[in-house]
Design an enzyme around this catalytic site. Sequence first.
Site, PDB file in Angstrom:
ATOM      1  N   CYS A 130     -14.699   3.147  -2.472  1.00  0.00           N
ATOM      2  CA  CYS A 130     -14.281   4.472  -2.010  1.00  0.00           C
ATOM      3  C   CYS A 130     -15.246   5.546  -2.504  1.00  0.00           C
ATOM      4  CB  CYS A 130     -12.865   4.769  -2.477  1.00  0.00           C
ATOM      5  SG  CYS A 130     -11.627   3.723  -1.680  1.00  0.00           S
ATOM      6  N   GLU A 160      -8.339   6.518   0.184  1.00  0.00           N
ATOM      7  CA  GLU A 160      -9.465   7.440   0.366  1.00  0.00           C
ATOM      8  C   GLU A 160     -10.258   7.108   1.626  1.00  0.00           C
ATOM      9  OE1 GLU A 160      -9.074   6.707  -4.172  1.00  0.00           O
ATOM     10  OE2 GLU A 160      -8.806   5.565  -2.338  1.00  0.00           O
ATOM     11  N   HIS A 217      -8.113   1.275   1.855  1.00  0.00           N
ATOM     12  CA  HIS A 217      -7.778   2.111   0.708  1.00  0.00           C
ATOM     13  C   HIS A 217      -7.454   3.526   1.171  1.00  0.00           C
ATOM     14  CE1 HIS A 217      -9.767  -0.417  -2.713  1.00  0.00           C
ATOM     15  NE2 HIS A 217      -9.140  -1.182  -1.830  1.00  0.00           N
ATOM     16  N   CYS A 265     -12.092   3.609  -6.488  1.00  0.00           N
ATOM     17  CA  CYS A 265     -12.824   2.369  -6.750  1.00  0.00           C
ATOM     18  C   CYS A 265     -14.277   2.575  -6.317  1.00  0.00           C
ATOM     19  CB  CYS A 265     -12.179   1.209  -5.983  1.00  0.00           C
ATOM     20  SG  CYS A 265     -12.515   1.235  -4.213  1.00  0.00           S
TER      21      CYS A 265
END
Length: 152
Positions: free
Chosen positions: A83, A52, A50, A80
């Site tokens: 993260c 991040e 992801h 999410c």
Amino acid sequence: MDKFMERAVNLATENVRNGGQPFGAVLVHNGSIIAEGVNELHIKHDISGHAELLAIRRAQEQLQTTDLSGFTMYASGEPCPMCLAAMYFSGIDNIYYCASVENAEEAGLGKSKMIYEDLQKNKSERSVSLIHMPLKEGQVNPMKLWKEQKQN
């Protein structure tokens, strides 16, 4: 729009154009961009890829630290749970996001919202089984060992 959020959104837009998901992240410290990321699930086939998390990994490797206290994350989408947890663990102080998890769900990316809802349930009611298995008698306790070594 803040220049750092604008950068995160531009990264997300470019990622979509390159076949990825609409997520970009910019990690900032003292008014400077330290690291950036976009979702790379489509490139690396790694569910943890992801935006991040990649920005956090890059900053921690570059700075040789796990402590990102005083840093700010700008994300094109609401983080999410995975993260967000990484941001808690790394000590990031502020998180700004553009699209909400509801916006992501409307776009067909509804896992975050589902996971946030699932985490609010009792462990026994969650969609993923979480089963405690205590140590066997006589087995070395790694938590106790770690604590003892940290005290020395």
